[in-house]
Design a protein around this motif. Sequence first.
Motif, mmCIF file in Angstrom:
data_model
loop_
_atom_site.group_PDB
_atom_site.id
_atom_site.type_symbol
_atom_site.label_atom_id
_atom_site.label_comp_id
_atom_site.label_asym_id
_atom_site.label_seq_id
_atom_site.Cartn_x
_atom_site.Cartn_y
_atom_site.Cartn_z
ATOM 1 N N ASN A 1 0.833 -1.211 0.000
ATOM 2 C CA ASN A 1 0.000 0.000 0.000
ATOM 3 C C ASN A 1 0.863 1.255 0.000
ATOM 4 N N SER B 1 -5.900 -0.423 -7.196
ATOM 5 C CA SER B 1 -7.218 -0.964 -6.865
ATOM 6 C C SER B 1 -7.184 -2.479 -6.662
ATOM 7 N N HIS C 1 -6.709 -3.771 -2.973
ATOM 8 C CA HIS C 1 -7.899 -3.764 -2.119
ATOM 9 C C HIS C 1 -8.896 -4.839 -2.539
ATOM 10 N N GLY D 1 -10.898 -4.805 0.452
ATOM 11 C CA GLY D 1 -11.321 -3.408 0.442
ATOM 12 C C GLY D 1 -12.063 -3.072 -0.833
ATOM 13 N N THR E 1 -14.818 -1.410 -1.567
ATOM 14 C CA THR E 1 -15.245 -0.028 -1.767
ATOM 15 C C THR E 1 -14.073 0.826 -2.244
ATOM 16 N N LYS E 2 -12.909 0.617 -1.641
ATOM 17 C CA LYS E 2 -11.708 1.347 -2.050
ATOM 18 C C LYS E 2 -11.313 0.973 -3.480
ATOM 19 N N THR E 3 -11.514 -0.284 -3.841
ATOM 20 C CA THR E 3 -11.242 -0.721 -5.213
ATOM 21 C C THR E 3 -12.051 0.101 -6.202
ATOM 22 N N VAL F 1 -13.483 3.071 -5.750
ATOM 23 C CA VAL F 1 -13.072 4.487 -5.725
ATOM 24 C C VAL F 1 -11.836 4.700 -6.603
#
Length: 428
Positions: A209, A236, A239, A244, A246-248, A250
């Motif tokens: 990360n 992405s 995540h 993750g 949702t982060k993917t 975004v």
Amino acid sequence: MIVYRWTGIESKALRQAMLLSVEKFATTLKISTRTVTNWEIQGAEARLRPTSRELLDNTLTAATPEIRARFERALAGVGSQRHEPGLGSYSRQTAAENRLLPVPCHQSDLVTAFDRIRLVVDQTLSKCTVTSARVDLMWERVADRIQSYTTTPPATALAAIAPDLLEVQTIAVERQPASLQARLSESSAALGLLTADALMKLGEIGRANYWYGTATAAADDSLNRQLQATARAQHSMLHYYYGGLTKTIVLARAAQDLAPSKACDASALAAAAEARALARLGDHHGAEQAMNKARQLTDALPNNSGDEAFKFTAKRMLLYLSGTLTYLRQTTRARRAQDEALSLYRSTPVVIDPALIQLDAALGYAMSGSAADGCQLAEHVLNGLPVEHRTRIISTRALDLVKALPAEHRALPSAKSLRELIHTETTA
């Protein structure tokens, strides 16, 4: 030229004047790469042995006039920063030229003073410790890393990337003309993304990360919008695989916003990444829309074949389609995509992607009621991988299958065997 005292500064200036990498410079001097790297890190504080100083003296003496001229120019740029100038009066003169005097009060003197200041500014702007040809050579090595990455075990890839990344950063920290600095940032971003991806595969989630963040910052510094989009699209994936979603989404959407209006690898990857994450979250309509967009972008790419990193090919499109359709529980469509993808991958040396596709197929079996078949296939995939490719990303996907099993199937012998294998892999 006579160098009164060799330090890491003079050694680095000579290496750059000779247009050599750290490795090749060390080979020329017949010393270790680590030694040269340590000199450059220590800079003016480096204390070289007499034998090393003699090697450098002999190399400088045998150098061509062009190399010696570049050597002088490189040292001129750092002479004012030295406590003990390595070139005696030459460096002291450079330091004096760069020292700004108090501005006089009279207007004519003030204008004259600013004329002198302008000359100093112009000299600073024209100083360059690396040539365009050198940057071209560095990018060729970066391109080689990109080309070979998908067929190289992650740990091996990290070992190969490290010296290139160090060389790029060693040059990038010094002031370069804007055009060269942007190209160095592109190299840093590409190497940073490869580093992050390798760490992701190894299961070093936190470190990966951080490296994705570093690569994104370098891409943003390059002003290359497609590279900026690539950094976010690649990020992405971390995540997606490690929880993750949702982060993917975004990051995938941010990548699509940054991508050029025409189809490119980054925009196709980002759309496919969004589709796969939406499918896993149960958004069937959104996943279908994003996947249709990804397929259209992939079809529009001028060249959607090959195995190099950052290239979104027809094979990779099928990998993402496999995951999307599996989570949409469209088993028949998913198996068609998986069969087609595996057929294309058979002619390549890529290892990880086919394994992920087979694990999608195993998950599909488990979701459709064939838990034993799914577990057996997943175990077959894990056991069939070479040890160096049997990394955390593979065991994580196998664990996703175990978690997806209905409660009544978790006690099956095949499920128990798969859990034990995953435990062995993750604790090894």
